[in-house]
Write a protein that holds these residues in place. Structure first.
Motif, PDB file in Angstrom:
ATOM      1  N   LEU A  28      84.168 -55.830  16.492  1.00  0.00           N
ATOM      2  CA  LEU A  28      82.766 -56.196  16.770  1.00  0.00           C
ATOM      3  C   LEU A  28      82.088 -56.764  15.457  1.00  0.00           C
ATOM      4  CD1 LEU A  28      81.897 -52.721  18.341  1.00  0.00           C
ATOM      5  CD2 LEU A  28      81.931 -54.933  19.705  1.00  0.00           C
ATOM      6  N   ASP A  29      81.010 -57.705  15.839  1.00  0.00           N
ATOM      7  CA  ASP A  29      80.294 -58.058  14.579  1.00  0.00           C
ATOM      8  C   ASP A  29      79.168 -56.917  14.413  1.00  0.00           C
ATOM      9  OD1 ASP A  29      78.591 -58.131  16.564  1.00  0.00           O
ATOM     10  OD2 ASP A  29      78.224 -60.371  16.830  1.00  0.00           O
ATOM     11  N   ALA A  30      78.200 -57.221  13.388  1.00  0.00           N
ATOM     12  CA  ALA A  30      77.304 -56.480  12.947  1.00  0.00           C
ATOM     13  C   ALA A  30      76.304 -56.054  14.010  1.00  0.00           C
ATOM     14  CB  ALA A  30      76.429 -57.063  11.888  1.00  0.00           C
ATOM     15  N   SER A  31      75.891 -56.850  14.835  1.00  0.00           N
ATOM     16  CA  SER A  31      74.839 -56.462  15.949  1.00  0.00           C
ATOM     17  C   SER A  31      75.782 -55.467  16.902  1.00  0.00           C
ATOM     18  CB  SER A  31      74.239 -57.425  16.420  1.00  0.00           C
ATOM     19  OG  SER A  31      75.154 -58.167  17.343  1.00  0.00           O
ATOM     20  N   GLY A  32      77.079 -55.810  17.404  1.00  0.00           N
ATOM     21  CA  GLY A  32      77.958 -54.882  18.144  1.00  0.00           C
ATOM     22  C   GLY A  32      77.969 -53.675  17.630  1.00  0.00           C
TER      23      GLY A  32
ATOM     24  N   GLU B 240      79.560 -53.872   5.394  1.00  0.00           N
ATOM     25  CA  GLU B 240      80.151 -52.843   5.100  1.00  0.00           C
ATOM     26  C   GLU B 240      79.506 -51.521   5.552  1.00  0.00           C
ATOM     27  OE1 GLU B 240      81.247 -51.166   0.717  1.00  0.00           O
ATOM     28  OE2 GLU B 240      80.939 -53.297   0.745  1.00  0.00           O
ATOM     29  N   ARG B 241      78.035 -51.481   5.244  1.00  0.00           N
ATOM     30  CA  ARG B 241      77.200 -50.490   5.414  1.00  0.00           C
ATOM     31  C   ARG B 241      77.162 -50.228   6.994  1.00  0.00           C
ATOM     32  NH1 ARG B 241      72.564 -52.231   3.467  1.00  0.00           N
ATOM     33  NH2 ARG B 241      71.519 -52.345   5.544  1.00  0.00           N
ATOM     34  N   TYR B 242      77.087 -51.057   7.819  1.00  0.00           N
ATOM     35  CA  TYR B 242      77.227 -51.027   9.401  1.00  0.00           C
ATOM     36  C   TYR B 242      78.583 -50.213   9.899  1.00  0.00           C
ATOM     37  CZ  TYR B 242      73.114 -53.476  10.467  1.00  0.00           C
ATOM     38  OH  TYR B 242      71.557 -54.004  10.287  1.00  0.00           O
ATOM     39  N   ALA B 243      79.683 -50.655   9.218  1.00  0.00           N
ATOM     40  CA  ALA B 243      80.865 -50.140   9.530  1.00  0.00           C
ATOM     41  C   ALA B 243      80.795 -48.666   9.091  1.00  0.00           C
ATOM     42  CB  ALA B 243      82.081 -50.939   8.837  1.00  0.00           C
ATOM     43  N   HIS B 244      80.392 -48.225   7.755  1.00  0.00           N
ATOM     44  CA  HIS B 244      80.318 -47.163   7.379  1.00  0.00           C
ATOM     45  C   HIS B 244      79.555 -46.015   8.244  1.00  0.00           C
ATOM     46  CE1 HIS B 244      80.297 -44.774   3.423  1.00  0.00           C
ATOM     47  NE2 HIS B 244      80.717 -43.826   4.388  1.00  0.00           N
ATOM     48  N   ILE B 245      78.412 -46.430   8.658  1.00  0.00           N
ATOM     49  CA  ILE B 245      77.636 -45.693   9.665  1.00  0.00           C
ATOM     50  C   ILE B 245      78.264 -45.581  11.013  1.00  0.00           C
ATOM     51  CG2 ILE B 245      75.498 -45.409  10.758  1.00  0.00           C
ATOM     52  CD1 ILE B 245      74.238 -47.239   8.454  1.00  0.00           C
TER      53      ILE B 245
ATOM     54  N   LEU C  42      71.931 -39.563  10.929  1.00  0.00           N
ATOM     55  CA  LEU C  42      72.665 -40.793  11.237  1.00  0.00           C
ATOM     56  C   LEU C  42      71.537 -42.163  11.758  1.00  0.00           C
ATOM     57  CD1 LEU C  42      76.304 -39.970  12.362  1.00  0.00           C
ATOM     58  CD2 LEU C  42      75.213 -40.190   9.811  1.00  0.00           C
ATOM     59  N   ILE C  43      70.845 -41.422  12.554  1.00  0.00           N
ATOM     60  CA  ILE C  43      69.918 -42.374  13.123  1.00  0.00           C
ATOM     61  C   ILE C  43      68.956 -42.836  11.905  1.00  0.00           C
ATOM     62  CG2 ILE C  43      67.629 -42.347  14.580  1.00  0.00           C
ATOM     63  CD1 ILE C  43      69.211 -40.279  16.354  1.00  0.00           C
ATOM     64  N   THR C  44      68.614 -41.868  11.168  1.00  0.00           N
ATOM     65  CA  THR C  44      67.620 -42.401   9.948  1.00  0.00           C
ATOM     66  C   THR C  44      68.489 -43.497   9.166  1.00  0.00           C
ATOM     67  OG1 THR C  44      66.648 -40.238   9.910  1.00  0.00           O
ATOM     68  CG2 THR C  44      66.562 -41.565   7.969  1.00  0.00           C
ATOM     69  N   LEU C  45      69.853 -43.333   9.081  1.00  0.00           N
ATOM     70  CA  LEU C  45      70.779 -44.312   8.338  1.00  0.00           C
ATOM     71  C   LEU C  45      70.706 -45.602   9.030  1.00  0.00           C
ATOM     72  CD1 LEU C  45      74.026 -42.762   6.938  1.00  0.00           C
ATOM     73  CD2 LEU C  45      72.465 -43.953   5.865  1.00  0.00           C
ATOM     74  N   GLN C  46      70.363 -45.633  10.317  1.00  0.00           N
ATOM     75  CA  GLN C  46      70.566 -46.958  10.883  1.00  0.00           C
ATOM     76  C   GLN C  46      69.054 -47.547  10.780  1.00  0.00           C
ATOM     77  OE1 GLN C  46      71.648 -46.660  15.289  1.00  0.00           O
ATOM     78  NE2 GLN C  46      72.881 -48.326  14.656  1.00  0.00           N
ATOM     79  N   LYS C  47      68.063 -46.651  10.910  1.00  0.00           N
ATOM     80  CA  LYS C  47      66.799 -47.454  10.806  1.00  0.00           C
ATOM     81  C   LYS C  47      66.216 -47.418   9.631  1.00  0.00           C
ATOM     82  CE  LYS C  47      65.527 -45.314  15.567  1.00  0.00           C
ATOM     83  NZ  LYS C  47      65.456 -46.712  16.097  1.00  0.00           N
ATOM     84  N   LEU C  48      66.948 -46.804   8.484  1.00  0.00           N
ATOM     85  CA  LEU C  48      66.478 -46.860   7.227  1.00  0.00           C
ATOM     86  C   LEU C  48      65.121 -46.575   6.864  1.00  0.00           C
ATOM     87  CD1 LEU C  48      68.319 -50.280   6.209  1.00  0.00           C
ATOM     88  CD2 LEU C  48      69.232 -48.001   5.964  1.00  0.00           C
ATOM     89  N   ARG C  49      64.519 -45.721   7.665  1.00  0.00           N
ATOM     90  CA  ARG C  49      63.308 -45.105   7.218  1.00  0.00           C
ATOM     91  C   ARG C  49      63.178 -43.957   8.015  1.00  0.00           C
ATOM     92  NH1 ARG C  49      58.784 -47.525   7.008  1.00  0.00           N
ATOM     93  NH2 ARG C  49      57.283 -46.413   8.097  1.00  0.00           N
ATOM     94  N   VAL C  50      62.058 -42.949   7.696  1.00  0.00           N
ATOM     95  CA  VAL C  50      61.565 -41.870   8.645  1.00  0.00           C
ATOM     96  C   VAL C  50      60.120 -42.158   8.880  1.00  0.00           C
ATOM     97  CG1 VAL C  50      63.033 -40.134   7.788  1.00  0.00           C
ATOM     98  CG2 VAL C  50      61.359 -40.388   6.362  1.00  0.00           C
ATOM     99  N   ALA C  51      59.731 -41.792   9.900  1.00  0.00           N
ATOM    100  CA  ALA C  51      58.390 -41.771  10.331  1.00  0.00           C
ATOM    101  C   ALA C  51      58.030 -40.799  11.539  1.00  0.00           C
ATOM    102  CB  ALA C  51      57.736 -43.321  10.809  1.00  0.00           C
TER     103      ALA C  51
ATOM    104  N   GLN D  14      76.058 -52.006  15.497  1.00  0.00           N
ATOM    105  CA  GLN D  14      74.543 -51.473  15.864  1.00  0.00           C
ATOM    106  C   GLN D  14      74.731 -50.778  17.078  1.00  0.00           C
ATOM    107  OE1 GLN D  14      72.576 -50.505  13.502  1.00  0.00           O
ATOM    108  NE2 GLN D  14      71.310 -52.372  12.675  1.00  0.00           N
ATOM    109  N   VAL D  15      74.920 -51.495  18.112  1.00  0.00           N
ATOM    110  CA  VAL D  15      74.534 -51.221  19.484  1.00  0.00           C
ATOM    111  C   VAL D  15      75.629 -49.837  19.729  1.00  0.00           C
ATOM    112  CG1 VAL D  15      74.997 -51.843  21.795  1.00  0.00           C
ATOM    113  CG2 VAL D  15      73.892 -53.198  20.274  1.00  0.00           C
ATOM    114  N   MET D  16      76.891 -50.142  19.438  1.00  0.00           N
ATOM    115  CA  MET D  16      77.673 -48.999  19.759  1.00  0.00           C
ATOM    116  C   MET D  16      77.542 -47.738  18.986  1.00  0.00           C
ATOM    117  SD  MET D  16      79.491 -50.151  21.966  1.00  0.00           S
ATOM    118  CE  MET D  16      80.618 -48.694  22.196  1.00  0.00           C
TER     119      MET D  16
END
Lengths: 354, 235
Positions: free
Chosen positions: A32-36, A162-167, A232-241, A38-40
């Motif tokens: 997958l690419d980066a956006s793929g 690299e980060r997307y793959a890590h997450i 892990l959701i926070t890691l994806q979104k890179l923020r908390v609110a 992300q979705v998965m």
């Protein structure tokens, strides 16, 4: 075709599809690419939440509409340990689960005094209260939240791919742990009791299933996994609110939709529901708010046709579980007494006569 | 073995059981009869722990179990069938019985499998082993209720109208099963309207009317009692 579907071949085909899905998930970052990715990743985290809600509502009769409380608490705990505590990033993820489990104890004491609809509303009130409390934490940006510092983000990969793959890998590990551990739970004596509770709660208690202990176990079982998913959701979104981390729409309403259309009270249901939900979401993304309006009637129609969801519909043709949790008898030999055999024979005679 | 002391049960203004005293010695088979609405099933609910009495105590082996939860009473050795069956509809007959063996009978999975297969064979459900309980006929559901109770290897077996609707041959088979449970040491309390079945196995009869026991003793003596004839037999 009908013959094909009603034989065990359909189970084989179902399991083959499941295995293909597992292989796809295990090789995702290479395909997958980066956006793929992300979705998965999002799909896997939603599936974790769906499996947990299914365990609570589908088996233990804890119909909560406040599971976003533990997702949000996990998100804030992870952020706090990683950014303010400067803890090891993996340890920070694990601490999100630990904090969610600790919080589950007082929450359980409060909401377990309630039952049915009152419990559902009570759990929602708890989640909203926690969201309001999070909004008062000025270190976390109060009501508008705070973004993750670049230094913290880079611990999960210097480059975006690299980060997307890590997450992605972290989400896959979490999903695997949730799936396997929950499957083992359902295969145990506790799981047998939970399945009985799903079908007839009073009947389960009457044959010795400890209803209170089963409910407590389920609640404490799900909380840490929800907290880990929140991290892990926070890691994806890179923020908390508060509104995003404690989002009732994303972490509870969508999850209920996934489980209901897939099939509540089964292992296969959340998986099927998750796939359908993501397909619908991807194809309906362009129509904006109409996408909510379409999701509602779809779930209502499916439940009206078959209360056990799409998996319930498929089970009319598929003779067995794709993910086996049920028990089957061993071959009919070596039973204990000859008397039993003769009584059974005489009973069968009576039945055949009548 | 079982002792109820001054037990009463009220639902609001309605008094279902009133100052009821009952003792069942170990190894006995007590038949409980009475007209509809006499309080028989409420009596079972109180013994099994599904309901808490408004007053009085329930003792099992001299231990006060009045406030012990229903699932803990199973583990103390109380097994029960329901007049209106409570099957686990989407589970197979085999799994239904396994639940009882694992939880009520405190058996490991392997032992529970053997026990489930044994009692399913005993109760004549072997041809329905893999059938979902939701697909069973009423007769088979009653057999399943009995199988679930027996799977727990109960010391006290409570049977709630399990002979209703059976043919003579089926009733004979059922009596054999109950006798087997008795011979294995179970004490039995059996609510039943099929009197001829009860008379063949009961060591004592108790007649419940209006929430109190109006007569108890040897079956022939009880059935000859003029009050019993009047309120239950209608003669």
């Amino acid at each position: 075709m009908t013959h094909f579907l009603t034989t065990s071949y359909s189970v084989f085909v179902g399991r083959l599809l499941l295995a293909c899905g597992i292989v796809f998930l295990a090789t995702g970052p290479f395909l997958l690419d980066a956006s793929g990715m992300q979705v998965m990743t999002e799909f896997m985290l939603m599936l974790v939440l769906a499996l947990m809600w299914n365990l609570l509502a589908g088996y233990a009769d804890i119909v909560t509409i406040g599971q976003h409380a533990f997702v949000g608490v996990g998100a804030y705990a992870f952020f706090g340990f990683l950014v303010f505590g400067e803890w090891n990033p993996y340890l920070s993820v694990l601490m999100a689960g630990a904090v969610a489990m600790l919080l589950a104890v007082p929450v359980m004491v409060i909401i377990f005094r309630l039952r049915t609809a009152y419990l559902a509303v009570g759990s929602w009130v708890v989640a909203e209260t926690l969201m309001l409390c999070a909004g008062k934490l000025s270190a976390f940006g109060g009501g508008s939240g705070i973004s993750m510092p670049v230094s913290a983000v880079k611990q999960f990969g210097a480059r975006i791919g690299e980060r997307y793959a890590h997450i992605y890998w972290l989400a896959l590990v979490l999903l695997a742990v949730v799936f396997i551990s929950t499957w083992l739970l359902m295969r145990s004596a506790v799981g047998l009791g939970l399945t009985a509770m799903r079908d007839n709660e009073d009947g389960a208690g009457a044959v010795g299933v400890n209803l209170t202990r089963s409910r407590v176990l389920c609640f404490l079982w799900t909380a840490p996994f929800l907290g880990l998913a929140g991290a892990l959701i926070t890691l994806q979104k890179l923020r908390v609110a508060p509104p995003a981390s404690f989002s009732i729409t994303e972490w509870t309403v969508y999850i209920i939709f996934i489980v209901l259309i897939g099939g509540v009270g089964s292992f296969e249901g959340p998986v099927i529901g998750g796939i359908v939900f993501f397909l619908l979401r991807e194809y309906l993304a362009e129509v904006g708010v109409w996408h909510f309006i379409v999701l509602g009637p779809i779930s209502i129609v499916i439940i009206l046709i078959e209360p056990r969801g799409l998996w319930g519909l498929l089970r009319r043709f598929v003779p067995g579980d794709l993910i086996p949790v049920s028990y089957t008898p061993s071959a009919l030999k070596g039973t204990k007494t000859e008397k039993a055999r003769s009584l059974a024979a005489s009973t069968s005679d009576v039945l055949s006569q009548s | 073995m079982l002792k109820l002391v001054d037990v009463s049960k009220r639902f609001g203004a309605l008094s279902v059981l009133q100052n009821l005293d009952l003792t069942v010695a170990a190894g006995n088979v007590l038949g409980v009869i009475g007209p509809n609405g006499a309080g028989k099933t409420t009596l079972f609910n109180i013994i099994a722990g599904a309901q808490v009495p408004s007053a009085g105590q329930v003792h099992l082996d001299d231990r006060d179990i009045t406030h012990v939860k229903v699932w803990d009473r199973c583990r103390l050795g109380i097994g029960r069938t329901y007049q209106v069956p409570k099957p686990f509809t989407h589970m197979s007959v085999f799994e239904n019985v396994m639940v009882a063996a694992v939880h009520g009978g405190r058996m490991g999975i392997r032992a529970a499998k053997e026990q489930a297969q044994h009692v399913i064979e005993l109760t004549g459900l072997i041809h329905r082993l893999r059938t979902p309980a939701g697909h069973l006929s009423l007769l088979d559901l009653k057999r399943l209720e009995l199988a679930k109770a027996l799977a727990q290897k109960p010391r006290l077996l409570l049977l709630d109208e399990i002979a209703g609707g059976l043919t003579e041959s089926e009733c004979d088979t059922l009596l054999e099963i109950v006798k087997t449970a008795r011979d294995q040491g179970a004490t039995i309390v059996w609510i039943e309207h099929v009197l001829h079945a009860l008379r063949r196995i009961a060591t004592r009869l108790a007649v419940l009317h209006g929430g109190t026991i109006i007569s108890s003793g040897a079956p022939d003596e009880v059935l000859a009692d003029s009050r019993v004839k009047e309120v239950y037999l209608g003669v």
